[in-house]
Design an enzyme around this catalytic site. Structure first.
Site, PDB file in Angstrom:
ATOM      1  N   ASP A  41     -42.502 -11.939   8.598  1.00  0.00           N
ATOM      2  CA  ASP A  41     -43.876 -11.550   8.925  1.00  0.00           C
ATOM      3  C   ASP A  41     -43.952 -10.760  10.233  1.00  0.00           C
ATOM      4  OD1 ASP A  41     -46.594 -11.421   8.475  1.00  0.00           O
ATOM      5  OD2 ASP A  41     -47.018 -13.367   9.392  1.00  0.00           O
ATOM      6  N   ASN A  89     -50.668 -10.602  -1.586  1.00  0.00           N
ATOM      7  CA  ASN A  89     -50.557  -9.301  -0.904  1.00  0.00           C
ATOM      8  C   ASN A  89     -51.203  -8.156  -1.694  1.00  0.00           C
ATOM      9  OD1 ASN A  89     -47.332 -10.097   0.594  1.00  0.00           O
ATOM     10  ND2 ASN A  89     -49.347 -10.151   1.547  1.00  0.00           N
TER      11      ASN A  89
END
Ligand code: IPE
Ligand code: IPE
Ligand code: MG
Length: 263
Positions: A41, A89
């Site tokens: 991330d 996502n």
């Protein structure tokens, strides 16, 4: 941004993939986590901090992914799950989603020979519907080419969601019951484990999340139910094998009890 001319190449590919043995930490072989999951991330923030498009952060992550794989091999990790694209996502802008799809496909194509040479068995965990067919085709070809490799299994979690995986396992169990392959009226934990995307892969021992966020974002909820968690403050493009090794070092000294009492 035009997608006719998207540049999917990485920004900086390291020349020497393996470390000088003298710098590899000497982890006790029986203490090294067998299966590590990484929530990679912070790519977007890394790019934005430098006034760049978010996609530049994804590009900068490519060499870090391969540095991390090399570091996992050096540490003796047997399974490495990489959270690459989640079922959530798809909420991002269409242009970022398109970039991530094309980039994932191209990375697998561009890097399969290198992974094969390293003894990597490529795996995929995720849902088929919605995922680009060209991504699935590239994954399937890489999985076929590397299926006999035994150094490390690298699981690309693409269009992966932990809840989706459990729901898909339940749907398969339901179908098996309808087909008469499963008897009785009880769903067991073993049945669910046996119907996950890759039932042969052992539970996850350690989950690492980069970028200073302290959450697991739907990553391996079943397999990581008893995993140790390690949070790295660095944004993923700033990471590499040293961050992986630091987390392994932290893990080695943890006391895992699995609900029992230390003897
Ligand atoms: C991780 O980086 C990569 C993916 C989720 C595909 P992000 O894109 O989430 O980067 P941040 O968290 O916005 O900085
Ligand atoms: C998790 O990161 C997914 C991947 C790394 C692929 P996100 O950036 O999507 O997670 P949230 O939205 O911050 O929880
Ligand atoms: Mg993020």
């Amino acid at each position: 941004m035009s997608f006719e001319n998207v540049d999917y190449t990485s920004l900086n590919i390291p020349a020497a993939p393996f470390s000088n043995p003298s710098i590899i930490p000497d982890f006790p072989a029986d203490k090294v986590p067998r299966h590590i999951g990484v929530i990679m991330d912070g790519n977007g923030r890394w790019a934005q901090l430098q006034g760049l498009e978010r996609t530049r952060g994804h590009q900068a992550a490519e060499p870090v992914v391969f540095d991390t794989i090399a570091g996992a091999i050096e540490a003796g990790v047997r399974y490495l799950s990489l959270y690459t694209f989640s079922t959530e996502n798809w909420k991002r802008s269409p242009s970022e989603v398109r970039f991530l799809m094309g980039f994932s496909r191209d990375i697998i194509r561009r890097r399969v020979a290198q992974m094969d040479e390293w003894g990597v068995r490529v795996r995929w965990s995720g849902r088929r519907p919605r995922l680009w067919k060209s991504v699935i085709a590239e994954l399937e070809s890489a999985m076929e080419r590397t299926k006999s490799n035994k150094t490390i299994d690298v699981v690309f979690c693409i269009n992966y969601g932990g809840r989706a995986e459990i729901a898909d396992a339940c749907s398969d169990i339901l179908q098996a019951a309808r087909d008469g392959k499963i008897k009785g009226n009880k769903v067991t934990e073993k049945m669910i484990s046996d119907h996950l995307y890759n039932p042969d892969i052992p539970d996850c021992d350690l989950v690492i999340r980069t970028s200073g966020e302290h959450r697991t974002s739907n990553f391996l909820p079943w397999q990581a139910a008893y995993a140790e968690l390690s949070f790295a403050p660095e944004l993923f493009p700033e990471c590499g094998r040293e961050v992986l090794w630091r987390s392994i070092d932290e893990y080695v000294s943890r006391d895992r009890r699995f609900g029992g009492v230390k003897k």
